[in-house]
Design a protein around this motif. Sequence first.
Motif, PDB file in Angstrom:
ATOM      1  N   TYR A 175       0.851  -1.169   0.000  1.00 23.31           N
ATOM      2  CA  TYR A 175       0.000   0.000   0.000  1.00 23.31           C
ATOM      3  C   TYR A 175       0.903   1.241   0.000  1.00 23.31           C
ATOM      4  N   TRP A 176       0.377   2.325  -0.524  1.00 24.93           N
ATOM      5  CA  TRP A 176       1.072   3.612  -0.541  1.00 24.93           C
ATOM      6  C   TRP A 176       0.136   4.632   0.090  1.00 24.93           C
ATOM      7  N   GLY A 177       0.642   5.422   1.041  1.00 27.86           N
ATOM      8  CA  GLY A 177      -0.256   6.268   1.806  1.00 27.86           C
ATOM      9  C   GLY A 177       0.132   7.729   1.895  1.00 27.86           C
ATOM     10  N   TRP A 178      -0.865   8.530   2.292  1.00 30.54           N
ATOM     11  CA  TRP A 178      -0.672   9.951   2.580  1.00 30.54           C
ATOM     12  C   TRP A 178      -1.064  10.208   4.033  1.00 30.54           C
ATOM     13  N   ILE A 179      -0.232  10.952   4.728  1.00 32.76           N
ATOM     14  CA  ILE A 179      -0.435  11.323   6.131  1.00 32.76           C
ATOM     15  C   ILE A 179      -0.116  12.811   6.239  1.00 32.76           C
ATOM     16  N   ARG A 180      -0.812  13.512   7.112  1.00 29.51           N
ATOM     17  CA  ARG A 180      -0.523  14.932   7.282  1.00 29.51           C
ATOM     18  C   ARG A 180      -0.413  15.295   8.753  1.00 29.51           C
ATOM     19  N   GLN A 181       0.215  16.443   9.014  1.00 27.93           N
ATOM     20  CA  GLN A 181       0.339  16.966  10.364  1.00 27.93           C
ATOM     21  C   GLN A 181       0.085  18.463  10.340  1.00 27.93           C
ATOM     22  N   PRO A 182      -1.076  18.914  10.806  1.00 23.26           N
ATOM     23  CA  PRO A 182      -1.333  20.353  10.915  1.00 23.26           C
ATOM     24  C   PRO A 182      -0.399  20.971  11.953  1.00 23.26           C
ATOM     25  N   PRO A 183      -0.153  22.249  11.848  1.00 21.94           N
ATOM     26  CA  PRO A 183       0.754  22.914  12.806  1.00 21.94           C
ATOM     27  C   PRO A 183       0.293  22.726  14.244  1.00 21.94           C
ATOM     28  N   GLY A 184       1.197  22.264  15.092  1.00 29.20           N
ATOM     29  CA  GLY A 184       0.895  22.098  16.500  1.00 29.20           C
ATOM     30  C   GLY A 184      -0.028  20.935  16.831  1.00 29.20           C
ATOM     31  N   LYS A 185      -0.331  20.117  15.832  1.00 31.72           N
ATOM     32  CA  LYS A 185      -1.248  18.997  16.062  1.00 31.72           C
ATOM     33  C   LYS A 185      -0.575  17.668  15.730  1.00 31.72           C
ATOM     34  N   GLY A 186      -1.308  16.590  15.878  1.00 35.29           N
ATOM     35  CA  GLY A 186      -0.758  15.264  15.652  1.00 35.29           C
ATOM     36  C   GLY A 186      -0.883  14.788  14.217  1.00 35.29           C
ATOM     37  N   LEU A 187      -0.422  13.557  14.014  1.00 28.81           N
ATOM     38  CA  LEU A 187      -0.481  12.957  12.687  1.00 28.81           C
ATOM     39  C   LEU A 187      -1.907  12.519  12.362  1.00 28.81           C
ATOM     40  N   GLU A 188      -2.260  12.651  11.096  1.00 28.33           N
ATOM     41  CA  GLU A 188      -3.584  12.231  10.624  1.00 28.33           C
ATOM     42  C   GLU A 188      -3.426  11.456   9.329  1.00 28.33           C
ATOM     43  N   TRP A 189      -3.897  10.228   9.309  1.00 29.56           N
ATOM     44  CA  TRP A 189      -3.880   9.426   8.085  1.00 29.56           C
ATOM     45  C   TRP A 189      -4.963   9.950   7.150  1.00 29.56           C
ATOM     46  N   ILE A 190      -4.619  10.081   5.866  1.00 25.13           N
ATOM     47  CA  ILE A 190      -5.569  10.617   4.892  1.00 25.13           C
ATOM     48  C   ILE A 190      -6.139   9.501   4.020  1.00 25.13           C
ATOM     49  N   ALA A 191      -5.253   8.731   3.400  1.00 29.85           N
ATOM     50  CA  ALA A 191      -5.704   7.700   2.468  1.00 29.85           C
ATOM     51  C   ALA A 191      -4.552   6.787   2.109  1.00 29.85           C
ATOM     52  N   SER A 192      -4.889   5.603   1.618  1.00 32.01           N
ATOM     53  CA  SER A 192      -3.892   4.658   1.118  1.00 32.01           C
ATOM     54  C   SER A 192      -4.413   3.980  -0.138  1.00 32.01           C
ATOM     55  N   ILE A 193      -3.478   3.605  -1.013  1.00 28.66           N
ATOM     56  CA  ILE A 193      -3.841   2.931  -2.252  1.00 28.66           C
ATOM     57  C   ILE A 193      -2.932   1.731  -2.446  1.00 28.66           C
ATOM     58  N   TYR A 194      -3.535   0.618  -2.881  1.00 27.91           N
ATOM     59  CA  TYR A 194      -2.784  -0.596  -3.153  1.00 27.91           C
ATOM     60  C   TYR A 194      -2.180  -0.484  -4.552  1.00 27.91           C
ATOM     61  N   PHE A 195      -1.158  -1.227  -4.814  1.00 29.24           N
ATOM     62  CA  PHE A 195      -0.502  -1.138  -6.110  1.00 29.24           C
ATOM     63  C   PHE A 195      -1.482  -1.451  -7.247  1.00 29.24           C
ATOM     64  N   SER A 196      -2.526  -2.225  -6.933  1.00 31.47           N
ATOM     65  CA  SER A 196      -3.510  -2.591  -7.954  1.00 31.47           C
ATOM     66  C   SER A 196      -4.577  -1.516  -8.153  1.00 31.47           C
ATOM     67  N   GLY A 197      -4.613  -0.525  -7.224  1.00 30.07           N
ATOM     68  CA  GLY A 197      -5.583   0.556  -7.344  1.00 30.07           C
ATOM     69  C   GLY A 197      -6.666   0.566  -6.275  1.00 30.07           C
TER      70      GLY A 197
END
Lengths: 122, 110
Positions: A35-57
Amino acid sequence: QLQLQESGPGLVKPSETLSLTCTVSDGSISSSTYYWGWIRQPPGKGLEWIASIYFSGSTHYNPSLKSRATISIDTSKNQFSLNLTSVTASDTAVYYCARPYVSVQLDGFDIWGQGIRVTVSS
Amino acid sequence: QSALTQPASVSGSPGQSITISCTGTSSDVGGYNYVSWYQHHPGKAPKLIIYDVNNRPSGVSNRFSGSKSGNTASLTISGLQSEDEADYYCSSYTRSSTLLFGGGTELTVL
């Protein structure tokens, strides 16, 4: 050693669409069952998972962002991307792309990009 | 989905051991052995230190260990060192086939 690199605009206007790309180097995005994923961190806040995609889509989304987020994969370019529509100031964050340590699993990201800081402001 | 619950901060002296808890529900932490822990130094990318509750990726010090009991996972750092001072996050796979992070814990080495 596989490497990931985020790219995209550092500044996005409110209500517009944020588009980010993660380029995979020293390895093929489609040659292994990860899987390939996106994670973000707003200023002064914690990590947040956004989405993930498998190699097949196959895709998985954070329910709180699902209506605005689209993750896609382009095996010909060895890249995967994130689009986030109708952004507001609360989408201001450092955005990371990442890949898990164990194949076929969503979690346990051990390879990360350096992160890209995105500000939503007019 | 609400973030997993972690203490906002913990502290310890060099050489001591500390434990950080991560509390979820039976739909996430308690239901699967897919809990990960990350060490995050400001300005750098997070580093995976524990995956699948109690496994260390290659190259991670054995001073880091993970466990789980019911809906609560724990990260223990033994022999605290100054370079361990960082933010620590847990994450868990969920019943909805999503991922959930904890709110993060700031570790101070006194």
